[in-house]
Design an enzyme around this catalytic site. Sequence first.
Site, short mmCIF file in Angstrom:
data_model
loop_
_atom_site.label_atom_id
_atom_site.label_comp_id
_atom_site.label_asym_id
_atom_site.label_seq_id
_atom_site.Cartn_x
_atom_site.Cartn_y
_atom_site.Cartn_z
N SER A 94 -12.84 -50.56 -73.49
CA SER A 94 -13.45 -50.82 -74.80
C SER A 94 -12.75 -50.02 -75.90
CB SER A 94 -14.95 -50.51 -74.73
OG SER A 94 -15.64 -51.13 -75.78
N ASP A 150 -16.39 -56.92 -72.34
CA ASP A 150 -16.26 -55.46 -72.34
C ASP A 150 -16.13 -54.86 -70.93
OD1 ASP A 150 -16.88 -52.60 -72.65
OD2 ASP A 150 -17.49 -53.15 -74.67
#
Length: 281
Positions: free
Chosen positions: A42, A157
């Site tokens: 991320s 993610d």
Amino acid sequence: MKDKLKIALVLGGGAALGYAHLGVIEVLEKHDIKPDIVVGTSMGAMIGGAYAAGINVSEMLEYARQFKISQFLDFNIIKFKKCGLSSGKNITDMLEKAFGDKKIEDQSIQFIAVATDIISKEEVHIKRGSFVKAIRASISIPVVFEPVKIGKKMLVDGGILNQVPADIAKKLGADLIIAVNVTSNYKTVNQVENMIDVIENVAVVQQQVLFDLKGKNYNFLIEPELTEMRLMDFKKIDYAINSGKQATEKIINEIVAFKKTKQEKLDKKIQKTLEMQKSKI
């Protein structure tokens, strides 16, 4: 036989908290700790990718100061048939401006971005191809951003399955692994009053549980004190960077000593091997 240590820097996710990674990198560079491998999830993938691509901290800071949520999140709440509230086009444009057409495999630092395939339910390690696409996949918060399609994979993610991916660096044979967890000291919101509060609390709880389950796959863990900011406090750049610096400075002497000892052992091993080879001639 290798003649130098393989150093890995592992950067965890955490939205705005991830700015602390910049402070960590500054201190490591100051003490000549330069990674051969960078693994990121991320926000950790965004900053780690920039570092691996040769973008220095000053340049990253310049991009960070220009960042505004309203500018990059093109929400279309009415379009429920879409796979995310935001198409991610604006943030992709920002990444393209920063990275251009740079490829992961062309850099001297080995980079791995971690994402999650919601079709196969598997962790995905992106090691080749476009920095832009790899990072865009790793930062795709489910529902907020539309997933990134690569082949048959639908990627979101990486923090869903691996918040601080130190295990990847370990499998790659790193001799010194420095991991950074920016959410470990995060305080969840006690007064849950809106959707953002719910998302933040759920994300942090999930991330810490995953991190604990992965076990210790690092030599050093840096955990910045970020108790005075929220996940979406992108304006608190200086606070986050200073927290990253302070946390790193607390253990930098230990890291330097560890590196020195490991390198000395490797040098002795190399010398012994060379002497054995000479004796056989």
